[in-house]
Scaffold this motif. Structure first.
Motif, PDB file in Angstrom:
ATOM      1  N   GLN A  34      12.754   8.334   1.787  1.00  0.00           N
ATOM      2  CA  GLN A  34      11.986   8.996   0.738  1.00  0.00           C
ATOM      3  C   GLN A  34      12.747  10.131   0.066  1.00  0.00           C
ATOM      4  OE1 GLN A  34       8.386  10.093   2.729  1.00  0.00           O
ATOM      5  NE2 GLN A  34       7.600   8.012   2.739  1.00  0.00           N
ATOM      6  N   ASN A  54      10.880   9.746   7.707  1.00  0.00           N
ATOM      7  CA  ASN A  54      10.541   9.824   6.277  1.00  0.00           C
ATOM      8  C   ASN A  54      11.078   8.608   5.512  1.00  0.00           C
ATOM      9  OD1 ASN A  54      13.221  10.506   6.462  1.00  0.00           O
ATOM     10  ND2 ASN A  54      13.122  12.143   4.962  1.00  0.00           N
ATOM     11  N   TYR A  55      10.602   7.462   5.886  1.00  0.00           N
ATOM     12  CA  TYR A  55      11.019   6.220   5.228  1.00  0.00           C
ATOM     13  C   TYR A  55       9.792   5.367   4.964  1.00  0.00           C
ATOM     14  CZ  TYR A  55      10.385   3.928   9.722  1.00  0.00           C
ATOM     15  OH  TYR A  55       9.853   3.445  10.884  1.00  0.00           O
ATOM     16  N   THR A  56       9.933   4.442   4.054  1.00  0.00           N
ATOM     17  CA  THR A  56       8.899   3.439   3.804  1.00  0.00           C
ATOM     18  C   THR A  56       9.537   2.063   3.931  1.00  0.00           C
ATOM     19  OG1 THR A  56       9.339   3.505   1.429  1.00  0.00           O
ATOM     20  CG2 THR A  56       7.546   4.876   2.234  1.00  0.00           C
ATOM     21  N   ARG A  60       7.893  -6.060   3.889  1.00  0.00           N
ATOM     22  CA  ARG A  60       7.060  -6.163   5.095  1.00  0.00           C
ATOM     23  C   ARG A  60       7.377  -7.422   5.891  1.00  0.00           C
ATOM     24  NH1 ARG A  60       4.872  -1.495   6.314  1.00  0.00           N
ATOM     25  NH2 ARG A  60       3.985  -0.449   4.540  1.00  0.00           N
TER      26      ARG A  60
END
Length: 84
Positions: A34, A54-56, A60
């Protein structure tokens, strides 16, 4: 002493043959940090999560091979989703 050495050698060869015959089940996800916007390929077989948290997760679904994940990351770099 020779019997113990021979037994250890046979056991080592057996474990090596077993490990070589079973396919590796690796799955990869693409994550985006992020703070920097940098995208990274993350191997799901690693038992820990990326640090810091702090990652997304961008993708998926699991990408089956590293080459496929690299090609997908290249596409994300080209369209501006990820930064260098």
């Amino acid at each position: 002493m020779r019997r113990i050495f021979a037994l250890c050698a046979v056991a080592g060869i057996g474990f090596t043959a077993l490990a070589a015959s079973s396919p590796a089940q690796a799955a990869y996800h693409l994550i985006r940090w992020q703070d920097s916007g940098f995208c990274q390929i993350w191997d799901q077989s690693i038992p820990t999560a990326p640090y810091p948290g702090n990652y997304t997760v961008i993708v998926r679904s699991e990408v089956p091979t590293f080459g496929d994940a690299l090609a997908f990351k290249d596409g994300l770099l080209r369209n501006g989703t990820c930064s260098l």
